[in-house]
Scaffold this active site. Structure first.
Site, short mmCIF file in Angstrom:
data_model
loop_
_atom_site.label_atom_id
_atom_site.label_comp_id
_atom_site.label_asym_id
_atom_site.label_seq_id
_atom_site.Cartn_x
_atom_site.Cartn_y
_atom_site.Cartn_z
N ASP A 78 -7.44 -1.95 1.28
CA ASP A 78 -6.13 -2.56 1.49
C ASP A 78 -5.82 -3.54 0.36
O ASP A 78 -4.74 -4.13 0.31
CB ASP A 78 -6.03 -3.23 2.85
CG ASP A 78 -7.07 -4.32 3.08
OD1 ASP A 78 -7.86 -4.60 2.16
OD2 ASP A 78 -7.08 -4.89 4.20
N SER A 79 -6.77 -3.68 -0.58
CA SER A 79 -6.50 -4.40 -1.83
C SER A 79 -5.36 -3.74 -2.61
O SER A 79 -4.82 -4.34 -3.55
CB SER A 79 -7.75 -4.44 -2.70
OG SER A 79 -8.36 -3.16 -2.81
N ASP A 117 -9.73 1.98 4.33
CA ASP A 117 -9.67 0.66 4.95
C ASP A 117 -8.73 0.66 6.15
O ASP A 117 -7.62 1.21 6.09
CB ASP A 117 -9.14 -0.35 3.93
CG ASP A 117 -10.06 -1.53 3.74
OD1 ASP A 117 -10.94 -1.76 4.59
OD2 ASP A 117 -9.90 -2.23 2.72
N GLU A 215 -19.07 -9.95 0.84
CA GLU A 215 -18.15 -10.48 -0.18
C GLU A 215 -18.26 -11.99 -0.30
O GLU A 215 -18.20 -12.71 0.69
CB GLU A 215 -16.71 -10.09 0.14
CG GLU A 215 -15.72 -10.58 -0.91
CD GLU A 215 -14.33 -9.97 -0.80
OE1 GLU A 215 -13.46 -10.35 -1.61
OE2 GLU A 215 -14.12 -9.12 0.09
#
Length: 298
Positions: A78-79, A117, A215
């Site tokens: 979804d980046s 995602d 992350e």
């Protein structure tokens, strides 16, 4: 009486070739084969101690380049909200958009395992909503697996998806969909935060996730999580001790403008290359040197 020796030598050569082919079909990066990489292959790589790369992809053409390069796993993240859709965060990205982008990446590849995602708002209501959303990515887009954020809080969602036959890659540490409450800060610093991250990691493994993204986690903590878990860890800003590494491709290839996170390494400068090409095209048009005769039809 030389024939048996010749046959033996030929057989040895064939056996060596078969062994090389088997090894090539086994390794993740640069491996060969007529099928897609599977979640089982990912698990076996951890057992072998083999590290592997993952890149994001959002369109068929880019994905095909990475597939030809041997990248074994691609994340349709979804980046895309930040990289391609013009949003400031990933929060506005919709499930319809993720289905569209994921389907394009699947069509552009033949070997890589494609992970789609689940965007914000598509699984937070609970396991049933998560299953409906994941089903769309699997059935309509053709992804092999889905990714969702959260550790203990997402245990029930992950378990139901896995029980339904949908492989899940978990995501803990900094979770960008929680930017409005979490911000963009290193996660897991301090004893209490570190223990929570360890609990989150164990929770997603217990729920059946086949891998987990870590992350923006201190390198020492990420290495400890990797040691404790049986499933592979995928680091982004989490040091060198994880089983795999992932980067957003527009960051890694120098297409993203502005300041980059510390953990990004640029492997190309595509923004400059594209800008120079666009300027050269414009100057040719304005100067009347394009199109020329070889570019024309009659």
């Amino acid at each position: 009486m030389t024939q048996p020796t010749e046959l033996s030598a030929a057989q040895n050569t064939q056996n060596q070739q078969n062994s090389q082919n088997a090894q090539q079909s086994t390794v993740l990066y640069g491996g060969k084969g007529s099928r897609r990489v599977s979640v089982r292959d990912i698990g076996l790589a951890k057992e072998r101690g083999e590290k592997w790369p993952m890149l994001t992809a959002y369109d068929a053409m880019t994905a095909s380049v990475f597939d030809e390069a041997g990248i074994p796993v691609m994340l349709v993240g979804d980046s895309a909200g930040n990289c391609h859709l013009g949003y400031d965060t990933t929060v506005p990205v919709t499930l319809d958009q993720m289905v569209l982008l994921s389907a394009a990446v699947v069509r552009g590849t033949s070997r890589a395992l494609i992970v789609g995602d689940l965007p914000f708002g598509s699984y937070q209501e609970g396991p049933t909503q998560a299953l409906r959303s994941a089903m769309r990515l699997v059935k309509e887009a053709g992804v092999t697996a889905v990714k969702l954020e959260g550790g203990e809080r997402s245990h029930a969602q992950i378990k139901l998806l896995v029980d339904a036959g949908i492989p899940v890659m978990a995501h803990i540490g900094l979770t960008p969909q929680s930017v409005n409450t979490q911000g963009y800060r290193v996660q897991g610093r301090g004893e209490e935060a570190a223990q929570q991250l360890l609990r989150d990691a164990k929770a997603v493994q217990d729920a059946g996730a086949f891998a987990v993204v870590l992350e923006l986690v201190p390198a020492e903590l990420a290495a400890e999580v990797t040691r404790v878990l049986q499933i592979p860890t995928v680091g982004i800003g989490a040091g060198a001790g994880t089983d795999a590494q992932v980067l957003v491709w527009t960051d890694a290839l120098g297409l993203t403008g502005g300041r980059m996170p510390r953990f990004v390494k640029k492997y190309a400068e595509l923004r400059g290359v594209m800008s120079d090409a666009a300027k050269a095209f414009a100057e040719d048009v304005i100067g009347g040197t394009f199109p020329q005769e070889e570019h024309s039809v009659h």
